[in-house]
Write an enzyme that holds these catalytic residues in place. Structure first.
Site, short mmCIF file in Angstrom:
data_model
loop_
_atom_site.label_atom_id
_atom_site.label_comp_id
_atom_site.label_asym_id
_atom_site.label_seq_id
_atom_site.Cartn_x
_atom_site.Cartn_y
_atom_site.Cartn_z
N HIS A 165 0.99 -0.90 -0.35
CA HIS A 165 0.11 0.06 0.36
C HIS A 165 0.62 0.87 0.08
CE1 HIS A 165 -2.27 3.01 1.99
NE2 HIS A 165 -3.24 2.13 1.32
N HIS A 225 -0.72 10.24 -3.17
CA HIS A 225 -2.16 10.67 -2.62
C HIS A 225 -2.91 10.87 -1.94
CE1 HIS A 225 -5.16 9.21 0.44
NE2 HIS A 225 -5.18 8.24 0.15
O1 G3P Z 1 -6.50 1.84 -2.62
C1 G3P Z 1 -7.09 1.06 -2.08
C2 G3P Z 1 -6.53 2.09 -1.00
O2 G3P Z 1 -5.37 2.36 -0.55
C3 G3P Z 1 -7.67 2.88 -0.71
O3 G3P Z 1 -7.46 4.43 0.03
O4 G3P Z 1 -6.87 6.13 0.99
O5 G3P Z 1 -5.37 4.30 1.58
O6 G3P Z 1 -5.75 5.38 -1.42
P1 G3P Z 1 -6.01 5.20 0.09
CA CA Z 2 -5.41 3.69 -2.72
#
Ligand code: G3P
Ligand code: CA
Length: 738
Positions: free
Chosen positions: A53, A95
């Site tokens: 992530h 992000h």
């Molecule tokens: O993409 C999956 C997850 O990462 C979504 O939440 O805010 O971390 O991008 P975020």
């Molecule tokens: Ca994401």
């Protein structure tokens, strides 16, 4: 990197364990060897994906080449990029829509608030330091190499993964805020073509925006798309309809992790949709989601998930049961063939001397193990921890031993049953409320699964293969509340009908051996209780209480048989044993743990399933088991057995009844009924008058469980019925006779 998770499910041992004496007459069904059973609570493919992530963002600054490098070193299957677009239409990995959290934009461009990406050119962004913030935020993880890390473009990030991923690491990218960046989808596809990864097998495009995904589908019909979900996006929607709808364009879903429950898993997998929850950083959460059968997990800690997946681990928690004043049974399940080690100590830090027990989890038992621990001290809290020998992942538990013989210590137990029927599936709420009471032990009064009801584990009931029965137990163990209660509370589990099939009689039901096998695999049942499949046994809590556990299914005559001297529910041997236990018991309270009620009509007309023939409803009904119950009732009265409480569930409402069977104005025994925990809720009806019942309380149409406390010093026993939120609906104190 292939990480086969379903090994644990692929076993097909057709041999039935030592034929249960009462099953002699049964013709065990040949297990229809369906490859891996029918459960939807398992990955669609053997490969469970580790999705880094924002890179290995727990260890390095998110969306930098350094964090991507670490992700690949930690054997991630995919590196995830969130995408933003610059003023000059370049895609960068970031992000937030602003530069301020993860770069030094505020220092470099102090007058350009709010530092939105779309207000800066790529050249301006390339001057930013995207790493130093991490060193400031996480000094314990700081590294000099993070200073000066830059914001990578999508193209650069893709090339970096291609260069360092040895062709094994896939790409997973999210169109963030596509409404802010018109043309973003076209740009993404253009770069995927330019970098020659558009047709890669290991490529996923994800977004919270359905519109963006549908646009990507138009631009690149073969790319696998993931529809992301927050709680509010799914709220109020029928998850089955929603999954069917999005399977039109998506290959999978990315739900926030708290949204992952059996219903969502079934809805997704029955539409062949992969399930990739986010963001899962603690191993306990990783394990909990893996037990639900997810196909991959977004994590900031790819090493933690890789560590779990590469070797068998404790997959469905631990439990303790059949506790005495000197022994306990410990239970665990792994997800593959492995040695399992238990350490048991009175010290929660395991610093002082521990008892060590090992066992081997094998296919034959669906990788469940039971070990007996002896030589324990009475009235003592023991802590234990278990792990698969090859895995570092450890699960902790605890239980209390019974007080020493002849002691009169206060006792608090909880009891409940009926879990997983008529469409009710995890998450349940009652188990959490039970744990909050910190009881001495938990009596699980039957219907611990509904093998014959449709659920995600068995979409086409009834269960017939041992895999189906096993899948049902695993389904209920996906409930965090149940796992937590079992981990810290000794449990006595008894079976009722839905562990096999509705209203079954052991000797005449072909499914009995298979249901019994799975029941014994999934509960911490002592050898002395399970030998020759008796399942009935007495356990004492000092002299405060004797708990006489019955087996109401194994030896019973068919429900349809007309009642009379040769009709039995318990079988001659068990009936004699019950009378002997009652006679010999000098405990303050005799609790008879039974899985069926005395005077509440159950089953159907001419095929009554409880003791009562319900002749107040159908005067000519020849069935029921009243002849045998009269023997028990008369025995209690004639022998003057005091303070007898029959405790059960089964009827799906709560009721507390006192009995004056010989109509002398004095209570002969009491009956305490709770439930359901998770099954259809019913309203109480009339009672069969045969044994002189008098209702003290009756309430239906709510999920509930029972609490039973014995206070020998004050000669009192108190029953409470609590709802699933722990709110007390009824309490009554019985004065105990000497
Ligand atoms: O993409 C999956 C997850 O990462 C979504 O939440 O805010 O971390 O991008 P975020
Ligand atoms: Ca994401």
């Amino acid at each position: 990197m292939k990480k086969s998770l379903i090994a644990g499910l692929a076993c097909l041992s057709l041999s039935v364990t030592a034929a249960a004496p009462y099953a002699v007459f049964a013709h065990p069904i040949q297990n229809m060897a369906t490859e891996n059973g029918q459960s939807t609570l398992r990955p669609l493919t053997p490969d469970v994906a580790v999705i880094a992530h924002r890179g290995a963002s727990a260890y390095g600054p998110e969306h930098t080449l350094a964090a991507y490098k670490q992700a690949m070193t930690m054997k991630a299957d995919y590196v995830e990029f969130d995408l933003q677009m610059t003023k000059d239409g370049q895609l960068i990995a970031m992000h937030d829509e602003t530069l301020s959290r993860t770069t030094n934009a505020k220092e470099i461009y102090p007058d350009r608030a709010p530092w939105r990406v779309k207000d800066f050119t790529l050249e301006e962004i390339s001057r930013l330091d995207a790493g130093s913030w991490f060193n400031k935020a996480y000094p314990d993880k700081a590294k000099t190499e993070y200073v000066g890390q830059h914001v990578p473009t999508l193209e650069e990030a893709i090339e970096f993964v291609k260069q360092h991923g040895n062709g094994k690491v896939g790409l997973y990218m999210e169109t963030k805020a596509p409404n802010v960046y018109p043309g973003m989808e076209e740009k993404v596809i253009e770069i995927l073509k330019k970098t020659n990864v558009l047709n890669d097998e290991k490529l996923f495009l994800e977004s919270f925006s359905e519109e963006s995904l549908r646009k990507l589908r138009t631009l690149a019909p073969n790319v696998k798309l993931i529809q992301l979900y927050t709680g509010s996006m799914l709220a109020g929607k029928d998850v089955y309809q929603e999954m069917k709808r999005i399977s039109e364009y998506a290959a999978g879903v990315g739900p926030s992790k708290e949204l992952v429950v059996p219903k969502l898993m079934e809805a997704a997998h029955q539409n062949k949709l992969l399930v990739h929850p986010w963001t899962v950083n603690a191993q306990e959460d990783m394990v909990s989601l893996l037990s639900l059968g997810v196909d991959g997990e977004f994590t900031n800690n790819p090493d933690q998930l890789d560590d779990l997946l590469k070797k068998p681990f404790i997959s469905h928690g631990v439990a303790s049961g059949d506790i005495t004043d000197s022994s306990a049974i410990l239970w665990a399940r792994t997800n593959g063939d492995a040695g399992v080690q238990f350490e048991i100590s009175t010290d929660s830090n395991f610093k002082s001397k521990s008892i060590v027990k090992t066992s081997h989890a094998d296919e034959e038992h669906d990788y469940t193990v039971n070990v007996e621990v002896n030589g324990l001290k009475p009235d003592t809290t023991y802590y234990y921890r278990a792990h698969a020998v090859s895995s570092k992942y450890t699960v902790n538990g605890s239980f209390k031993t019974a007080p020493e013989e002849n002691s009169l210590k206060p006792m608090t137990m909880v009891w409940g049953g009926d879990t997983g029927g008529q469409g009710e599936i995890p998450p349940y709420k009652s188990f959490k409320a039970m744990s909050a009471l910190n009881p001495d032990f938990f009596l699980f009064s039957g219907d611990t699964i509904y093998a014959d009801n449709k659920t995600p584990a068995v979409p086409n009931p009834p269960s017939e293969t041992v895999e189906d029965f096993w899948a049902k137990y695993k389904e209920n163990r996906t409930d965090a509340g149940l796992r937590s209660l079992l981990q810290k509370t000794g449990t006595f589990a008894i079976w009722d009908d839905h562990e096999v099939i509705n209203d079954f009689s052991g000797p005449s039901q072909p499914l009995t051996p298979t249901g019994l096998r799975a029941f014994k695999n999934y509960w911490p049942i002592s050898e002395e209780r399970s030998q020759s499949d008796k399942l009935y046994h007495k356990y004492s809590w000092g002299n405060t209480m004797d708990m006489i556990i019955l087996n109401n299914r194994g030896y019973r005559s068919p429900n349809t048989q007309a009642d009379g001297p040769d009709k039995t529910m318990l079988g001659e041997e068990q009936l004699k044993w019950l009378e002997q236990q009652l006679l010999e018991s000098d405990a303050k309270v005799k609790l008879i743990a039974t899985s069926v009620p005395i005077s509440v009509p159950t089953g159907k007309t001419n095929s009554r399933d409880g003791w009562a023939n319900a002749d107040q409803i159908n005067p000519n009904d020849p069935t029921g088991y009243e002849t045998e119950f009269k023997k028990i009732s008369d025995f209690i009265i004639e022998r003057g057995i005091k303070n007898v409480f029959f405790v059960t569930t089964d009827v799906h409402f709560a009721e507390v009844i006192k009995y004056d069977a010989n109509k002398d104005g004095k209570t002969d025994y009491n009956e305490l009924i709770s439930g359901p925990i998770g099954a259809v809720k019913i309203n109480p009806g009339t009672l069969d008058p045969t044994f002189g019942p008098e209702k003290l309380y009756a309430e239906g149409n709510f999920f509930n469980f029972g609490v039973f406390k014995v206070d020998p010093a004050n000669k009192q026993a108190t029953v409470e019925i609590q709802d699933e939120n722990g709110k007390t609906h009824f309490t009554h104190t019985f004065q105990l006779e000497d």
